[in-house]
Design a protein around this motif. Sequence first.
Motif, PDB file in Angstrom:
ATOM      1  N   ASP A  15       0.833  -1.205   0.000  1.00  0.00           N
ATOM      2  CA  ASP A  15       0.000   0.000   0.000  1.00  0.00           C
ATOM      3  C   ASP A  15       0.866   1.253   0.000  1.00  0.00           C
ATOM      4  O   ASP A  15       0.586   2.209  -0.733  1.00  0.00           O
ATOM      5  CB  ASP A  15      -0.929   0.017   1.216  1.00  0.00           C
ATOM      6  N   GLU A  16       1.921   1.272   0.817  1.00  0.00           N
ATOM      7  CA  GLU A  16       2.813   2.436   0.876  1.00  0.00           C
ATOM      8  C   GLU A  16       3.573   2.617  -0.435  1.00  0.00           C
ATOM      9  O   GLU A  16       3.757   3.745  -0.905  1.00  0.00           O
ATOM     10  CB  GLU A  16       3.782   2.333   2.049  1.00  0.00           C
ATOM     11  N   LEU A  17       4.007   1.523  -1.022  1.00  0.00           N
ATOM     12  CA  LEU A  17       4.695   1.602  -2.312  1.00  0.00           C
ATOM     13  C   LEU A  17       3.768   2.193  -3.371  1.00  0.00           C
ATOM     14  O   LEU A  17       4.172   3.063  -4.149  1.00  0.00           O
ATOM     15  CB  LEU A  17       5.184   0.211  -2.744  1.00  0.00           C
ATOM     16  N   LEU A  18       2.523   1.758  -3.396  1.00  0.00           N
ATOM     17  CA  LEU A  18       1.564   2.292  -4.359  1.00  0.00           C
ATOM     18  C   LEU A  18       1.337   3.788  -4.139  1.00  0.00           C
ATOM     19  O   LEU A  18       1.252   4.559  -5.105  1.00  0.00           O
ATOM     20  CB  LEU A  18       0.244   1.530  -4.278  1.00  0.00           C
ATOM     21  N   GLU A  25       3.518   9.993  -9.880  1.00  0.00           N
ATOM     22  CA  GLU A  25       2.843   9.785 -11.171  1.00  0.00           C
ATOM     23  C   GLU A  25       3.559   8.733 -11.999  1.00  0.00           C
ATOM     24  O   GLU A  25       3.798   8.890 -13.193  1.00  0.00           O
ATOM     25  CB  GLU A  25       2.705  11.106 -11.915  1.00  0.00           C
ATOM     26  N   SER A  26       3.918   7.628 -11.338  1.00  0.00           N
ATOM     27  CA  SER A  26       4.669   6.553 -11.972  1.00  0.00           C
ATOM     28  C   SER A  26       3.898   5.235 -11.992  1.00  0.00           C
ATOM     29  O   SER A  26       4.492   4.171 -12.048  1.00  0.00           O
ATOM     30  CB  SER A  26       5.998   6.341 -11.241  1.00  0.00           C
ATOM     31  N   THR A  27       2.566   5.298 -11.956  1.00  0.00           N
ATOM     32  CA  THR A  27       1.785   4.062 -11.875  1.00  0.00           C
ATOM     33  C   THR A  27       1.802   3.254 -13.162  1.00  0.00           C
ATOM     34  O   THR A  27       1.411   2.088 -13.158  1.00  0.00           O
ATOM     35  CB  THR A  27       0.332   4.346 -11.453  1.00  0.00           C
ATOM     36  N   ALA A  28       2.246   3.825 -14.272  1.00  0.00           N
ATOM     37  CA  ALA A  28       2.341   3.063 -15.526  1.00  0.00           C
ATOM     38  C   ALA A  28       3.635   2.249 -15.591  1.00  0.00           C
ATOM     39  O   ALA A  28       3.783   1.380 -16.443  1.00  0.00           O
ATOM     40  CB  ALA A  28       2.259   4.003 -16.723  1.00  0.00           C
TER      41      ALA A  28
END
Length: 70
Positions: A15-18, A25-28
């Motif tokens: 959860d913390e990493l997410l 803004e690096s979720t891709a």
Amino acid sequence: MGRPDNNAYVKEYNDELLKVLQEEESTAMPVITEMNFGHTCPVFSLPYGAMAQIDCTSKTFSRVESGVEA
């Protein structure tokens, strides 16, 4: 990313990493978590500078070259 020792707090760790990835803004970007390296048991080596491959479709990780020169 390595997994927490003894799988303690894995959900909280992820959860913390997410949260960090969302803030940056690096979720891709593909990220693998809960790998057995670092301070875990069992453990495997990930040599710095060795080429590796992440296949997001098959959800696999492979080292594609040796970590040492022959």
